[in-house]
Every structure is written in C-alpha cells, then in structure tokens.
Design an enzyme around this catalytic site. Structure first.
Site, PDB file in Angstrom:
ATOM      1  N   ASP A   1       0.981  -1.386  -0.034  1.00  0.00           N
ATOM      2  CA  ASP A   1       0.179  -0.107   0.009  1.00  0.00           C
ATOM      3  C   ASP A   1       0.833   1.325  -0.088  1.00  0.00           C
ATOM      4  OD1 ASP A   1      -1.952  -1.753   0.247  1.00  0.00           O
ATOM      5  OD2 ASP A   1      -2.702  -1.107   2.000  1.00  0.00           O
TER       6      ASP A   1
ATOM      7  N   HIS B   1       3.917  -1.884   3.255  1.00  0.00           N
ATOM      8  CA  HIS B   1       3.781  -0.543   2.838  1.00  0.00           C
ATOM      9  C   HIS B   1       5.009  -0.241   2.062  1.00  0.00           C
ATOM     10  CE1 HIS B   1       0.575  -0.656   5.885  1.00  0.00           C
ATOM     11  NE2 HIS B   1       0.122   0.113   4.966  1.00  0.00           N
TER      12      HIS B   1
HETATM   13 ZN   LIG Z   1      -2.609   3.327   3.029  1.00  0.00          ZN
END
Ligand SMILES: [Zn+2]
Length: 203
Positions: A33, A172
């Site tokens: 992400d 992430h």
């Molecule tokens: Zn996010």
C-alpha cells in the site's frame, strides 16, 4: 484498527469485502500500500524479480502522478495494481460523495477494478456505492511494518508466524515502513518457496 488478523465476527459483518482467499489455493497474496515511492518500490520490484514472485500494489493516485515511471514498471513486470484512493482519504471522516470522488479520481490514473480503503476504514454507504465499480480488497495478515513499536525482527516474525495459504498480506512501500518491510519481505519470500507455495496476485 485491529492487529494481525481481523476476527471472524468482524469479517462476517462485511460480506462485500474480500479478506482472504481459500486455504486450498496453495498461494499467498503479497500486497503493498501507499506507493509508488522512489527507491523503495524499485527495491521491492528487484526483490520480487529475484524470487520470481508476483504481488499486488495498491497505489495512491497522487503518488502515481509523481512517479509514473515506477508505476509503469510495476505493470510491465507482471504485477497487479489496485486503487488506494487519490489522497489517502479517510472514509470515516469524509462524506460519501467526496470519498467516492477521490477514489474515482485515482482510478482515472490507475485504471483498476480493485480498491483498498486507506486505513481499512470505510462506511457502509461508501461500500454500497463503490462495490458496484470495484472489488474491495482488505487483508488477513497485517505486517505492522509501519509501526514504530515494531522492530524489523518482530515484523518478520509477525508475518511468518501468521502465514497461511490464502493469506492476503499487507506491506507498505513507504519510507515509514521501509526497514521493517524489507526484512519481513525477504524472509517471507524465502519461506513461501521453502514451503513449496506460490505467489498469487489479487484479481
Ligand atoms: Zn494506506
């Protein structure tokens, strides 16, 4: 936000959202992400290539605008891309109209039928509208890579100890998560290979 794996009563409450894949799939689904991010996303792509692994990148529209060449590389190397909104908008703090507009704006840039809500937070009304145009993808295993209370060692442990086939794992490709993500990802790639499992992309 819940840690690691969301409890069953919670996922059952949101049947329109995808939390995991069937365990029989023999695959794990790695997702990233908040990218693309310079230096970090290219490092991830190199590492995936080295292990012959595919992943799914939930990108922010504003970051794709900043790094279009990295976004093109993600797609060219056979990974899947998904929409993570334009500006990392918070579902619970924004009206449905504004929220949907932010997501659709990102999609003019990203062009994907997959959507993951920032922070995993989304209102029922927002789900009702967005599910008509997107598959809403959550996760079954949160790596906690972004947490400053988690060390790289601990992050790798969280991922390996909770890993199952069918898992949708969140990392992430961001500056904040970089150290933890790097260590956990390398360990994960090796472990999946050791167990004879495969890497799937969200579709
Ligand atoms: Zn996010």
């Amino acid at each position: 936000m819940f840690n690691l794996s969301p409890p069953k009563f919670f996922t059952d409450f949101f049947p329109d959202l995808i939390w995991r894949y069937p365990e029989e799939s023999n695959k794990v689904y790695i997702t990233f992400d908040d990218g693309p991010t310079e230096v970090i996303t290219p490092w991830v792509l190199d590492m995936l290539k080295q292990h012959n692994a595919k992943a799914t990148f939930f990108c922010l529209g504003k970051k794709v605008e900043m790094h279009p060449e990295i976004f093109e590389r993600i797609k060219a190397e056979g990974h899947a891309v998904g929409n993570h909104s334009y500006s990392h908008i918070k579902g619970w703090e924004n009206g449905t109209g504004q929220y949907v507009q932010d997501v659709d704006m990102a999609n003019d840039i990203i062009g994907s039928t997959l959507f993951r809500p920032p922070y995993g937070r989304i209102k029922t009304r927002q789900i009702r509208i967005l599910k008509k145009r997107y598959k809403i993808i959550m996760w079954s295993l949160l790596s906690m890579d972004y947490s400053r209370w988690v060390t790289p060692r601990r992050c790798a442990k969280i991922v390996l100890n909770n890993l199952r086939t069918g898992s949708i794992i969140v990392f992430h490709d961001s500056k904040k998560a970089e150290k933890n993500m790097k260590r956990a990802l390398v360990k994960l790639l090796k472990e999946v290979k050791r167990r004879g499992w495969e890497f799937g992309v969200v579709e």
